[in-house]
Write a protein that holds these residues in place. Sequence first.
Motif, PDB file in Angstrom:
ATOM      1  N   LEU A 264      -1.290  13.039  -3.214  1.00 35.36           N
ATOM      2  CA  LEU A 264      -2.492  12.433  -3.788  1.00 35.36           C
ATOM      3  C   LEU A 264      -2.638  10.982  -3.357  1.00 35.36           C
ATOM      4  CD1 LEU A 264      -2.206  13.906  -7.394  1.00 35.36           C
ATOM      5  CD2 LEU A 264      -3.930  14.516  -5.689  1.00 35.36           C
ATOM      6  N   ASP A 265      -1.528  10.263  -3.368  1.00 26.92           N
ATOM      7  CA  ASP A 265      -1.548   8.862  -2.958  1.00 26.92           C
ATOM      8  C   ASP A 265      -1.948   8.729  -1.491  1.00 26.92           C
ATOM      9  OD1 ASP A 265      -1.105   6.071  -3.381  1.00 26.92           O
ATOM     10  OD2 ASP A 265       0.801   6.263  -2.335  1.00 26.92           O
ATOM     11  N   LYS A 266      -1.395   9.606  -0.662  1.00 24.41           N
ATOM     12  CA  LYS A 266      -1.710   9.560   0.765  1.00 24.41           C
ATOM     13  C   LYS A 266      -3.181   9.910   1.011  1.00 24.41           C
ATOM     14  CE  LYS A 266       1.346  11.206   3.549  1.00 24.41           C
ATOM     15  NZ  LYS A 266       2.220  12.161   4.297  1.00 24.41           N
ATOM     16  N   PHE A 267      -3.683  10.912   0.303  1.00 26.13           N
ATOM     17  CA  PHE A 267      -5.091  11.296   0.470  1.00 26.13           C
ATOM     18  C   PHE A 267      -6.012  10.145   0.075  1.00 26.13           C
ATOM     19  CE2 PHE A 267      -9.028  12.957  -1.363  1.00 26.13           C
ATOM     20  CZ  PHE A 267      -9.510  13.738  -0.317  1.00 26.13           C
ATOM     21  N   ALA A 268      -5.746   9.531  -1.078  1.00 29.96           N
ATOM     22  CA  ALA A 268      -6.589   8.425  -1.541  1.00 29.96           C
ATOM     23  C   ALA A 268      -6.566   7.269  -0.554  1.00 29.96           C
ATOM     24  CB  ALA A 268      -6.116   7.958  -2.919  1.00 29.96           C
ATOM     25  N   TYR A 269      -5.383   6.950  -0.053  1.00 34.35           N
ATOM     26  CA  TYR A 269      -5.284   5.829   0.880  1.00 34.35           C
ATOM     27  C   TYR A 269      -6.029   6.121   2.172  1.00 34.35           C
ATOM     28  CZ  TYR A 269      -3.282   2.693   4.353  1.00 34.35           C
ATOM     29  OH  TYR A 269      -3.134   1.786   5.374  1.00 34.35           O
ATOM     30  N   ARG A 270      -5.892   7.331   2.670  1.00 32.93           N
ATOM     31  CA  ARG A 270      -6.534   7.670   3.942  1.00 32.93           C
ATOM     32  C   ARG A 270      -8.051   7.632   3.848  1.00 32.93           C
ATOM     33  NH1 ARG A 270      -2.843  12.667   6.400  1.00 32.93           N
ATOM     34  NH2 ARG A 270      -1.113  11.339   7.138  1.00 32.93           N
ATOM     35  N   VAL A 271      -8.616   8.191   2.772  1.00 34.77           N
ATOM     36  CA  VAL A 271     -10.077   8.198   2.677  1.00 34.77           C
ATOM     37  C   VAL A 271     -10.612   6.791   2.427  1.00 34.77           C
ATOM     38  CG1 VAL A 271     -10.181  10.602   1.926  1.00 34.77           C
ATOM     39  CG2 VAL A 271     -10.051   8.805   0.209  1.00 34.77           C
ATOM     40  N   ASN A 272      -9.905   5.998   1.615  1.00 38.90           N
ATOM     41  CA  ASN A 272     -10.354   4.633   1.365  1.00 38.90           C
ATOM     42  C   ASN A 272     -10.261   3.777   2.629  1.00 38.90           C
ATOM     43  OD1 ASN A 272     -10.985   5.016  -1.363  1.00 38.90           O
ATOM     44  ND2 ASN A 272      -8.909   4.560  -2.028  1.00 38.90           N
ATOM     45  N   ALA A 273      -9.166   3.933   3.356  1.00 37.29           N
ATOM     46  CA  ALA A 273      -9.004   3.164   4.582  1.00 37.29           C
ATOM     47  C   ALA A 273     -10.003   3.589   5.645  1.00 37.29           C
ATOM     48  CB  ALA A 273      -7.575   3.321   5.113  1.00 37.29           C
ATOM     49  N   THR A 274     -10.322   4.879   5.675  1.00 37.02           N
ATOM     50  CA  THR A 274     -11.270   5.385   6.677  1.00 37.02           C
ATOM     51  C   THR A 274     -12.674   4.864   6.438  1.00 37.02           C
ATOM     52  OG1 THR A 274      -9.967   7.408   6.997  1.00 37.02           O
ATOM     53  CG2 THR A 274     -12.273   7.468   7.682  1.00 37.02           C
TER      54      THR A 274
END
Length: 362
Positions: A264-274
């Motif tokens: 979940l943490d990785k998904f949130a970071y990836r979409v926010n960073a993208t």
Amino acid sequence: MNIAAAANETLAHNSNLLVYSAMAVYTLAFVAHMSEWVFGSRSKVARTAAALTSQAKAPATVSVKVAQQGGGTAVLERPKVITKSAAGSRDVPDGPGAAGGTEKGDLYGRIAVSLTVLAWGLHVGGVITRALSVQRAPWGNMYEFSTTFAAVAVGIYLLLLTLRKNVRWIGLPLVTTVLLDLGLAVSVLYTASDQLVPALHSYWLWIHVSCAILSGAVLYLGAVATLLFLFRDRYESKLADPAGQQPGAFATSVLERLPSAASLDKFAYRVNATVFPLWTFTIIAGAIWAEAAWGRYWGWDPKEVWAFITWVGYACYLHARSTAGWKGRKAAWLGLIAFACYLFNYYGVNIFVTGLHSYAGV
């Protein structure tokens, strides 16, 4: 002229019907999503999760045998174990999903996705018909922005499913918030089809506002994942401390089905960073449009100020993720605060604060 006006009025009426029809089908999708969570076997989730967690650190293990109450065994493939981003923390496997790894739960889940696709088709039809009725971009006021925003959010979710990403766990919170968003749009924010003031007659309306909608839809998905991360991370911490207070049966049934806190943490970071560069471009495009409309790039209008505050919030979140002492829960709270700024920039500023952006009305 009267014929054209009557045609536009008919299109606007059809747009409303399509939006209401979409809400009805979204409601059925909501019921199906709830059924997926309810009828997915809770006992099987508990047994499978316990077995998978105990075997998580066994590299040679590729499947786990779980005893069933009626005798015999069921061989379940062990999900990929993803290491948490925080250094020195535990490895936890992803949960089996809302369906709980059962055929009955999965059936309801597939029905829910199918209904969501149907509702989204009606929803998009309503947005397009609204655009045809006013012969411009369908996001000139809060009603149009809200309906388009919801359609884009659902579209991104369905796109991720099409790409075979493990995101079906977003379905229930997404459909719930879309229903709330559309309900607020048709009951409180509704504005009859009309032309815009001269300042909004610009191709920058297509560029600036479309980027804001797309950015917000992606940031919303990141916020959902971040919020669930906080619950799942606390749940995993309780499990890791047998001497402490253990989670209840309801929390176990729900949280064990979600991806691990690391996922979940990785998904949130990836979409926010993208999407962060797109949000940056949104602010820049707004400044360029402001110069063309009002003769200045930046005037500290409330909408401009809160857009910048939102940008700073996400910049802090991304910076925190690269700082050792601010990973995990601290960074997650920053992400939620940043999204709260986005929401206030939309609802709070538009409704309660008067500025240059108030001419579009609600």
